[in-house]
Design an enzyme around this catalytic site. Structure first.
Site, PDB file in Angstrom:
ATOM      1  N   HIS A 189      41.544  40.312  42.835  1.00  0.00           N
ATOM      2  CA  HIS A 189      41.612  39.634  41.529  1.00  0.00           C
ATOM      3  C   HIS A 189      41.955  38.149  41.711  1.00  0.00           C
ATOM      4  O   HIS A 189      43.014  37.679  41.270  1.00  0.00           O
ATOM      5  CB  HIS A 189      42.624  40.331  40.604  1.00  0.00           C
ATOM      6  CG  HIS A 189      42.391  40.024  39.150  1.00  0.00           C
ATOM      7  ND1 HIS A 189      42.585  40.942  38.140  1.00  0.00           N
ATOM      8  CD2 HIS A 189      41.978  38.889  38.530  1.00  0.00           C
ATOM      9  CE1 HIS A 189      42.316  40.381  36.977  1.00  0.00           C
ATOM     10  NE2 HIS A 189      41.939  39.131  37.188  1.00  0.00           N
ATOM     11  N   ARG A 192      36.894  42.763  34.137  1.00  0.00           N
ATOM     12  CA  ARG A 192      37.989  43.721  34.177  1.00  0.00           C
ATOM     13  C   ARG A 192      37.449  45.042  34.722  1.00  0.00           C
ATOM     14  O   ARG A 192      36.341  45.471  34.356  1.00  0.00           O
ATOM     15  CB  ARG A 192      38.584  43.948  32.779  1.00  0.00           C
ATOM     16  CG  ARG A 192      39.398  42.770  32.240  1.00  0.00           C
ATOM     17  CD  ARG A 192      40.660  42.508  33.043  1.00  0.00           C
ATOM     18  NE  ARG A 192      41.505  41.452  32.504  1.00  0.00           N
ATOM     19  CZ  ARG A 192      41.476  40.179  32.899  1.00  0.00           C
ATOM     20  NH1 ARG A 192      40.644  39.788  33.839  1.00  0.00           N
ATOM     21  NH2 ARG A 192      42.312  39.300  32.366  1.00  0.00           N
ATOM     22  N   GLU A 203      45.139  48.007  39.599  1.00  0.00           N
ATOM     23  CA  GLU A 203      45.410  46.852  40.472  1.00  0.00           C
ATOM     24  C   GLU A 203      46.909  46.750  40.716  1.00  0.00           C
ATOM     25  O   GLU A 203      47.675  46.948  39.767  1.00  0.00           O
ATOM     26  CB  GLU A 203      44.906  45.565  39.799  1.00  0.00           C
ATOM     27  CG  GLU A 203      43.396  45.557  39.630  1.00  0.00           C
ATOM     28  CD  GLU A 203      42.877  44.293  38.947  1.00  0.00           C
ATOM     29  OE1 GLU A 203      43.654  43.344  38.749  1.00  0.00           O
ATOM     30  OE2 GLU A 203      41.684  44.270  38.600  1.00  0.00           O
TER      31      GLU A 203
HETATM   32  C1  DGY Z   1      42.384  35.802  33.497  1.00  0.00           C
HETATM   33  O1  DGY Z   1      42.764  34.645  33.307  1.00  0.00           O
HETATM   34  O2  DGY Z   1      42.211  36.593  32.570  1.00  0.00           O
HETATM   35  C2  DGY Z   1      42.193  36.210  34.912  1.00  0.00           C
HETATM   36  O3  DGY Z   1      41.460  37.370  35.047  1.00  0.00           O
HETATM   37  C3  DGY Z   1      43.518  36.388  35.568  1.00  0.00           C
HETATM   38  O4  DGY Z   1      44.139  37.517  35.036  1.00  0.00           O
END
Ligand code: DGY
Length: 324
Positions: free
Chosen positions: A286, A238, A267
């Site tokens: 992402h 993150r 994002e």
């Molecule tokens: C998750 O599954 O947490 C990925 O980062 C997609 O948001």
């Protein structure tokens, strides 16, 4: 008796949507689409279940959904939810661990390779018509095999990444976790390390931690200062775990060689972000779990979670209220 209502707040494959529609009244409304945000808010007071991802579900929003029993997130990460409020309200939060592990590890390792061998930059070099003689030293990359890979967070994805690095590329692996876990690899292939030790010794530092109060801002100027000169940072977890200003400083004025970033503070990445076109940054939108197979598997699992939980049965994976 009227059927319960489910709010689907991200696109689902038709087969999964149909499974929900068979049993519940469905409202489809993606709050990130301006034309649908009013429908999303209008639905909240009436919904018993929600399924979606990538949208902040905070206390205020939950307060507008007094009948809500279950949220099924199409993600493994649960940082988009106000966990305290869910816990207080007894709302079950389901998520999708397991089905995306190998896919995310593939992407993380591809970022290790791409940053070190300057893949995106070299592709642009050819596309832009600059390839008119053999490349010189200024365009050389750096070896990946045999280099030390440090993994911050050693859950399923961390293990899968370690396997690729240690067994496929003969890389010594260091890993750091809050509680001691076995490496899951043959003797001598991967060692636990302290946070500082890992930063100091790793050629690649890969972040695979969940975003929590403890990990927010974890990597800042002090951490960049102790990293090995020429190290590369990969963040596939993150954005807010890495302080972006400190990262830029380390790239421009420190010894950090490059950064592979699949996640950002904001994002989608704002057009004016200095990280977008930075020559040492490989920015991705992402896409850790974004393959056809894995997104389908995540949607299937999230749908099953929702249906089971709304029937009062145990879902495949829940996060609250038992694990606040
Ligand atoms: C998750 O599954 O947490 C990925 O980062 C997609 O948001």
């Amino acid at each position: 008796m009227s059927r319960k209502k489910v709010l689907v707040y991200r696109q689902l494959p038709p087969d999964q949507l149909a499974r929900i529609q068979q049993e519940y009244d469905v409202v489809l409304a993606n709050p990130r689409v301006p034309e649908e945000s009013a429908a999303f808010l209008d639905a909240l007071p009436h919904v018993h279940g929600m399924i979606g991802s990538s949208y902040q579900i905070d206390d205020d929003l939950l307060a507008q959904a007094p009948q809500l029993e279950v949220i099924s997130s199409i993600s493994v990460g649960v940082d988009k939810f106000s966990l305290d409020a869910l816990y207080r309200r007894g709302i079950m939060l389901c998520h999708t661990p397991g089905v995306l592990t190998e896919t995310v590890a593939d992407l993380l390792f591809s970022m290790v390779l791409a940053t070190s061998r300057r893949i995106a930059e070299m592709a642009r070099y050819v596309q832009d018509g600059h390839w008119n003689r053999s490349v010189g030293e200024d365009l050389y990359g750096w070896d990946v095999h045999g280099k030390t890979l440090g993994i911050l967070g050693y859950g399923r994805i961390g293990h899968a990444l370690a396997r690729r690095a240690a067994l496929g590329f003969n890389m010594p692996v260091l890993y750091q976790t809050r509680s001691a876990v076995p490496s899951g690899l043959p003797e001598g292939k991967a060692q636990p390390a302290t946070f500082r030790e890992l930063l100091m010794k790793s050629d690649f530092v890969v972040v695979v931690l969940p975003l929590t109060d403890q990990t927010r801002g974890l990597i800042g100027s002090q951490e960049f200062a102790v990293m090995k000169p020429g190290a590369i940072l990969i963040n596939g977890a993150r954005g807010p775990i890495v302080q972006e200003t400190a990262l830029l400083h380390a790239l421009d004025h420190g010894t950090l060689r490059a950064a592979g970033l699949d996640v950002f503070d904001i994002e989608p990445l704002p057009l004016d972000s200095p990280l977008r076109n930075h020559p040492k940054v490989l920015p991705l939108p992402h896409i850790g779990s974004a393959t056809h197979e894995t997104r389908q598997a995540m949607c299937e699992m999230a749908t099953t979670n929702l249906l089971l939980a709304l029937q009062g049965k145990a879902p495949l994976a829940s996060y609250t209220p038992t694990t606040k």
